[in-house]
Design a protein around this motif. Structure first.
Motif, PDB file in Angstrom:
ATOM      1  N   ASP A   1       4.469 -45.507 -46.467  1.00  0.00           N
ATOM      2  CA  ASP A   1       4.509 -45.212 -47.894  1.00  0.00           C
ATOM      3  C   ASP A   1       4.901 -43.762 -48.151  1.00  0.00           C
ATOM      4  O   ASP A   1       5.718 -43.471 -49.040  1.00  0.00           O
ATOM      5  N   ALA A   2       4.329 -42.845 -47.368  1.00  0.00           N
ATOM      6  CA  ALA A   2       4.638 -41.421 -47.549  1.00  0.00           C
ATOM      7  C   ALA A   2       6.106 -41.143 -47.283  1.00  0.00           C
ATOM      8  O   ALA A   2       6.764 -40.402 -48.029  1.00  0.00           O
ATOM      9  N   MET A   3       6.656 -41.743 -46.240  1.00  0.00           N
ATOM     10  CA  MET A   3       8.041 -41.459 -45.888  1.00  0.00           C
ATOM     11  C   MET A   3       9.028 -42.190 -46.786  1.00  0.00           C
ATOM     12  O   MET A   3      10.194 -41.803 -46.889  1.00  0.00           O
ATOM     13  N   LEU A   4       8.556 -43.229 -47.465  1.00  0.00           N
ATOM     14  CA  LEU A   4       9.373 -43.868 -48.493  1.00  0.00           C
ATOM     15  C   LEU A   4       9.344 -43.084 -49.802  1.00  0.00           C
ATOM     16  O   LEU A   4      10.260 -43.195 -50.616  1.00  0.00           O
ATOM     17  N   THR A   5       8.303 -42.299 -49.994  1.00  0.00           N
ATOM     18  CA  THR A   5       8.078 -41.631 -51.271  1.00  0.00           C
ATOM     19  C   THR A   5       8.570 -40.192 -51.303  1.00  0.00           C
ATOM     20  O   THR A   5       9.181 -39.756 -52.287  1.00  0.00           O
ATOM     21  N   VAL A   6       8.297 -39.426 -50.249  1.00  0.00           N
ATOM     22  CA  VAL A   6       8.634 -38.001 -50.249  1.00  0.00           C
ATOM     23  C   VAL A   6      10.150 -37.817 -50.126  1.00  0.00           C
ATOM     24  O   VAL A   6      10.767 -38.323 -49.186  1.00  0.00           O
ATOM     25  N   PRO A   7      10.770 -37.097 -51.052  1.00  0.00           N
ATOM     26  CA  PRO A   7      12.227 -36.902 -51.028  1.00  0.00           C
ATOM     27  C   PRO A   7      12.637 -35.875 -49.978  1.00  0.00           C
ATOM     28  O   PRO A   7      12.667 -34.665 -50.229  1.00  0.00           O
ATOM     29  N   ARG A   8      12.970 -36.346 -48.816  1.00  0.00           N
ATOM     30  CA  ARG A   8      13.327 -35.489 -47.686  1.00  0.00           C
ATOM     31  C   ARG A   8      14.446 -34.502 -48.037  1.00  0.00           C
ATOM     32  O   ARG A   8      14.471 -33.363 -47.566  1.00  0.00           O
ATOM     33  N   GLU A   9      15.351 -34.937 -48.913  1.00  0.00           N
ATOM     34  CA  GLU A   9      16.528 -34.120 -49.215  1.00  0.00           C
ATOM     35  C   GLU A   9      16.195 -32.824 -49.953  1.00  0.00           C
ATOM     36  O   GLU A   9      16.963 -31.854 -49.891  1.00  0.00           O
ATOM     37  N   VAL A  10      15.073 -32.747 -50.651  1.00  0.00           N
ATOM     38  CA  VAL A  10      14.769 -31.518 -51.385  1.00  0.00           C
ATOM     39  C   VAL A  10      14.130 -30.461 -50.488  1.00  0.00           C
ATOM     40  O   VAL A  10      13.952 -29.317 -50.917  1.00  0.00           O
ATOM     41  N   TYR A  11      13.796 -30.835 -49.250  1.00  0.00           N
ATOM     42  CA  TYR A  11      13.166 -29.903 -48.326  1.00  0.00           C
ATOM     43  C   TYR A  11      14.139 -29.414 -47.254  1.00  0.00           C
ATOM     44  O   TYR A  11      13.718 -28.966 -46.176  1.00  0.00           O
ATOM     45  N   VAL A  12      15.427 -29.510 -47.540  1.00  0.00           N
ATOM     46  CA  VAL A  12      16.447 -28.924 -46.677  1.00  0.00           C
ATOM     47  C   VAL A  12      17.345 -28.053 -47.548  1.00  0.00           C
ATOM     48  O   VAL A  12      17.361 -28.203 -48.777  1.00  0.00           O
TER      49      VAL A  12
END
Length: 217
Positions: free
Chosen positions: A28-39
């Protein structure tokens, strides 16, 4: 316009679930957290690739499989506190914050730490804070911790960091031995750390976590 939500779903379906990561809170966390905003903005298109992404000098965003499997093995609980060492731009903190009660992200670079905190705040992650300090020293002022995660590889782990794990707590690290690496979980029992290998992985060794080698001609 890129559909990052679809990419997150593909990441989970093609990289994480096939790696035997089945715990719902992690999925659920990895589906929810927008990885792209942390690069960095220039790297958003590669944020979901199945490899480590360099986000700053000596800092990587661990590939999704490696990061998810570490979390799966550490089995972080909602009442636990976590120290996230070398948190980069904050993605790992954001994911762990959805699993734990509180997260302390540790970074040496003031600018990197400030950017991570700004993004976490903008994303409404209110149970994670990023502080500045030497990675090898940990953040004893806010500890001890139930869990310590290291967002990069190590050759050795300083005692100062291990001392900040609560009795019964654990630490997850990728140990590199030359070009090969293995993720290990360390469990603290009676004040001592017992390491258990869990899966193969690789990442750049964080500065300060190298084994000191004698110079020889």
């Amino acid at each position: 316009m890129t559909d990052f939500a679809t990419r997150r779903m593909m990441m989970v379906d093609t990289q994480i679930r096939p790696s035997d990561v089945t715990k719902f809170p992690i999925i659920d966390a990895m589906l929810t957290v927008p990885r792209e905003v942390y690069v960095p903005r220039a790297l958003r298109e590669v944020a979901y690739m199945s490899e480590n992404v360099v986000v700053a000098p000596n800092r990587v965003l661990l590939e999704p499989r490696t990061f998810a499997k570490l979390l799966d093995t550490l089995n972080i609980q909602p009442v636990e506190s976590v120290l996230d060492v070398g948190c980069g731009l904050g993605y790992s903190c954001a994911v762990i914050a959805r699993l734990a009660e509180a997260v302390v992200g540790l970074e040496e670079d003031e600018q990197l730490a400030a950017e991570a905190q700004r993004t976490l705040s903008a994303e409404g992650v209110d149970n994670a804070a990023v502080i500045v300090g030497p990675l090898t020293s940990g953040a004893g002022r806010h500890g001890p911790y139930d869990v310590i995660t290291v967002e990069g590889a190590v050759e050795t782990v300083p005692k100062s960091l291990l001392d900040q794990i609560k009795e019964g707590g654990r630490i997850g690290c990728i140990f590199m031995e030359g070009p090969l690496g293995v993720a290990r979980i360390g469990y603290k029992v009676d004040g001592a750390i017992t390491w258990r290998p869990v899966f193969n992985a690789s990442a750049p060794v964080l500065p300060g976590f190298e084994v000191k080698r004698d110079f020889a001609l």
